[in-house]
Design a protein around this motif. Structure first.
Motif, mmCIF file in Angstrom:
data_model
loop_
_atom_site.group_PDB
_atom_site.id
_atom_site.type_symbol
_atom_site.label_atom_id
_atom_site.label_comp_id
_atom_site.label_asym_id
_atom_site.label_seq_id
_atom_site.Cartn_x
_atom_site.Cartn_y
_atom_site.Cartn_z
ATOM 1 N N TYR A 71 0.776 -1.229 0.034
ATOM 2 C CA TYR A 71 0.059 -0.088 0.050
ATOM 3 C C TYR A 71 0.684 1.219 0.031
ATOM 4 C CZ TYR A 71 -4.144 -3.007 1.518
ATOM 5 O OH TYR A 71 -4.973 -3.911 1.891
ATOM 6 N N VAL A 98 3.261 0.610 8.111
ATOM 7 C CA VAL A 98 2.797 1.497 9.219
ATOM 8 C C VAL A 98 3.217 1.128 10.778
ATOM 9 C CG1 VAL A 98 0.683 2.408 8.220
ATOM 10 C CG2 VAL A 98 0.642 0.155 9.413
ATOM 11 N N PHE A 104 2.485 -0.778 13.249
ATOM 12 C CA PHE A 104 2.358 -1.937 13.870
ATOM 13 C C PHE A 104 3.172 -3.189 13.132
ATOM 14 C CE2 PHE A 104 -1.225 -2.424 10.605
ATOM 15 C CZ PHE A 104 -1.015 -3.363 10.076
ATOM 16 N N CYS A 118 -2.174 3.175 12.484
ATOM 17 C CA CYS A 118 -3.053 2.523 11.797
ATOM 18 C C CYS A 118 -4.414 2.802 12.485
ATOM 19 C CB CYS A 118 -2.874 1.079 11.709
ATOM 20 S SG CYS A 118 -4.180 -0.008 11.366
ATOM 21 N N ASN A 119 -5.444 2.981 11.771
ATOM 22 C CA ASN A 119 -6.761 3.491 12.808
ATOM 23 C C ASN A 119 -7.326 2.248 13.243
ATOM 24 O OD1 ASN A 119 -6.679 5.461 10.113
ATOM 25 N ND2 ASN A 119 -7.471 6.557 11.879
ATOM 26 N N MET A 120 -7.239 1.330 12.559
ATOM 27 C CA MET A 120 -7.692 0.103 13.159
ATOM 28 C C MET A 120 -6.904 -0.418 14.508
ATOM 29 S SD MET A 120 -7.816 -3.868 11.814
ATOM 30 C CE MET A 120 -8.587 -3.925 10.161
ATOM 31 N N ASN A 128 -2.725 -6.530 12.773
ATOM 32 C CA ASN A 128 -2.968 -5.094 12.795
ATOM 33 C C ASN A 128 -3.442 -4.276 14.052
ATOM 34 O OD1 ASN A 128 -2.932 -5.826 9.823
ATOM 35 N ND2 ASN A 128 -4.268 -4.279 9.305
ATOM 36 N N CYS A 163 -11.337 -1.323 9.591
ATOM 37 C CA CYS A 163 -10.328 -0.485 8.857
ATOM 38 C C CYS A 163 -11.202 0.490 8.230
ATOM 39 C CB CYS A 163 -9.724 -1.301 7.902
ATOM 40 S SG CYS A 163 -8.884 -0.188 6.481
ATOM 41 N N PRO A 164 -11.125 1.839 8.394
ATOM 42 C CA PRO A 164 -11.939 2.948 7.801
ATOM 43 C C PRO A 164 -11.509 3.178 6.381
ATOM 44 C CG PRO A 164 -10.704 3.766 9.740
ATOM 45 C CD PRO A 164 -10.012 2.430 9.413
ATOM 46 N N THR A 165 -10.443 2.511 5.908
ATOM 47 C CA THR A 165 -10.083 2.645 4.480
ATOM 48 C C THR A 165 -10.874 1.561 3.664
ATOM 49 O OG1 THR A 165 -7.993 3.289 4.925
ATOM 50 C CG2 THR A 165 -8.303 2.285 2.816
ATOM 51 N N HIS A 166 -11.041 0.338 4.187
ATOM 52 C CA HIS A 166 -11.627 -0.641 3.377
ATOM 53 C C HIS A 166 -13.112 -0.713 3.546
ATOM 54 C CE1 HIS A 166 -7.594 -2.419 2.856
ATOM 55 N NE2 HIS A 166 -8.098 -3.016 1.940
ATOM 56 N N GLU A 177 -11.056 -6.978 4.778
ATOM 57 C CA GLU A 177 -11.610 -6.032 5.731
ATOM 58 C C GLU A 177 -12.520 -5.238 4.945
ATOM 59 O OE1 GLU A 177 -8.140 -3.696 6.159
ATOM 60 O OE2 GLU A 177 -6.680 -5.268 6.887
ATOM 61 N N CYS A 192 -5.218 4.549 1.774
ATOM 62 C CA CYS A 192 -5.064 4.607 3.272
ATOM 63 C C CYS A 192 -3.915 5.698 3.397
ATOM 64 C CB CYS A 192 -4.527 3.397 3.606
ATOM 65 S SG CYS A 192 -3.840 3.537 5.437
ATOM 66 N N ASN A 218 -2.553 6.603 5.931
ATOM 67 C CA ASN A 218 -1.651 6.255 7.184
ATOM 68 C C ASN A 218 -0.293 5.871 6.233
ATOM 69 O OD1 ASN A 218 -3.173 6.785 9.502
ATOM 70 N ND2 ASN A 218 -4.218 5.118 8.799
ATOM 71 N N MET A 219 -0.557 5.049 5.056
ATOM 72 C CA MET A 219 0.203 4.176 4.204
ATOM 73 C C MET A 219 1.258 5.176 3.479
ATOM 74 S SD MET A 219 0.689 0.944 4.343
ATOM 75 C CE MET A 219 -0.007 -0.508 5.409
#
Ligand code: 13P
Ligand code: SF4
Length: 303
Positions: free
Chosen positions: A26, A61, A63, A86-88, A114, A172-175, A200, A260, A262-263
């Motif tokens: 990602y 990220v 984790f 990572c939001n998750m 994650n 996961c907010p992205t997925h 996800e 994402c 974050n990525m």
């Protein structure tokens, strides 16, 4: 400095410092010019456990870098940009994981990688999106807890109907940005296209898939399938790489919202600075590391 100069400098420095660069798929695609390995969370964990490099620069990220440190405590592990969270993983902390376990006493906990080291340390075994079903099956139990992603938990439950899987309500907010309607509309436009979905995603999106898998599994499917068109429901980086690697096939990102952020923090400049100044070093407290290591190693043994 141009990207070309940065790549040259990084590759030179990498050799001098006996460093390896691991990148998740990602990441922005230019990162691949300096990466020694690009893959999904499972592949990256395996690599991190095997490498004999002195330093691991983790283009991913937090984790993921933490997992590398847990597996390779004697190496220096660097996260090029410290904003890469990572939001998750942030949806469950130590207190919350303990409460989740306390509500279901005696039921073993399977934990998606994650998550933070502290959370991994509280679980019985880890899994990734590539092996969640196999990991749960390997336990040979009637009931398990699953954290933090309830959508990956749902996907596992669908594949293992005889096992009761109680999921923590993380996601996961992205997925989750992709909705079934978008896929249905795409399928009208590209009627011969195969639909590939990351677990996800929401189960209503998963239901529409021809194939469900981790990022690497999705890429492998595209590499070997006879189809020429593919609708991809996972992060944009996967589509960027597929377009580059298979110019004769057509890859359609299921929604432009599948990015994402974050990525995308890590840049080539960050990687150069990380090698130059040993920044940003990731550490894990030894007591937590030992416990988290057991859970990750158990997972690696299963797969
Ligand atoms: P995989 O690498 O397991 O496909 O994970 C997807 C993801 O969300 C990583 O953050
Ligand atoms: Fe976390 Fe989702 Fe981004 Fe993966 S895609 S790093 S799970 S927010």
């Amino acid at each position: 400095m141009t990207d070309f100069d940065l790549v040259e400098k990084i590759n030179k420095l990498k050799k001098e410092k006996n460093a390896i660069i691991l990148a998740h798929c990602y990441q922005s695609p230019e990162i691949d010019f300096v990466a020694d390995y690009v893959g999904d969370s499972l592949g990256l964990s395996r690599l991190a456990s095997k490498t004999d490099a002195k330093t691991i620069v983790f283009a991913g990220v937090y984790f993921m870098a933490e997992t590398a440190k847990i597996l390779s405590p004697d190496k220096t592990v660097l996260l090029p940009n410290k904003n890469s969270g990572c939001n998750m993983a942030d949806m469950i902390n130590l207190k919350q994981v303990r409460e989740f376990k306390a509500k279901n006493p005696g039921v073993p906990l399977v934990c998606y990688v994650n998550s933070t080291a502290e959370v991994k340390a509280e679980c019985d075994i880890c899994c990734t999106s590539a092996n969640a079903v196999n990991v749960i099956k390997s336990l040979n139990l009637k009931k398990v807890l699953f954290a933090p992603d309830c959508y990956l938990g749902n996907w596992a439950k669908k594949n293992l109907p005889d096992i009761e899987i109680i999921s923590y309500p993380g996601f996961c907010p992205t997925h989750l940005r992709i909705i079934p309607d978008e896929i249905v509309k795409m399928k009208i436009m590209y009627k011969d296209a195969k639909i590939l979905v990351h677990p996800e995603c929401h189960q209503e999106v998963v239901k529409l898939a021809d194939f469900v898998g981790s990022t690497t599994q999705i890429m492998q499917y595209c590499a070997t399938a006879n189809a020429k068109q593919f609708i991809i429901a996972t992060e944009k980086g996967v589509v960027d790489r597929l377009k580059r690697d298979f110019p004769d096939k057509e890859f359609i990102l299921a929604s432009s919202k599948l990015v994402c952020h974050n990525m995308k923090w890590n840049t080539l400049e960050d990687i150069l600075n990380s090698l130059l100044h040993n920044q940003h070093e990731v550490t894990v407290e030894e007591n937590i590391r030992q416990k988290a290591l057991n859970s990750i190693q158990r997972m690696i043994e299963v797969t």
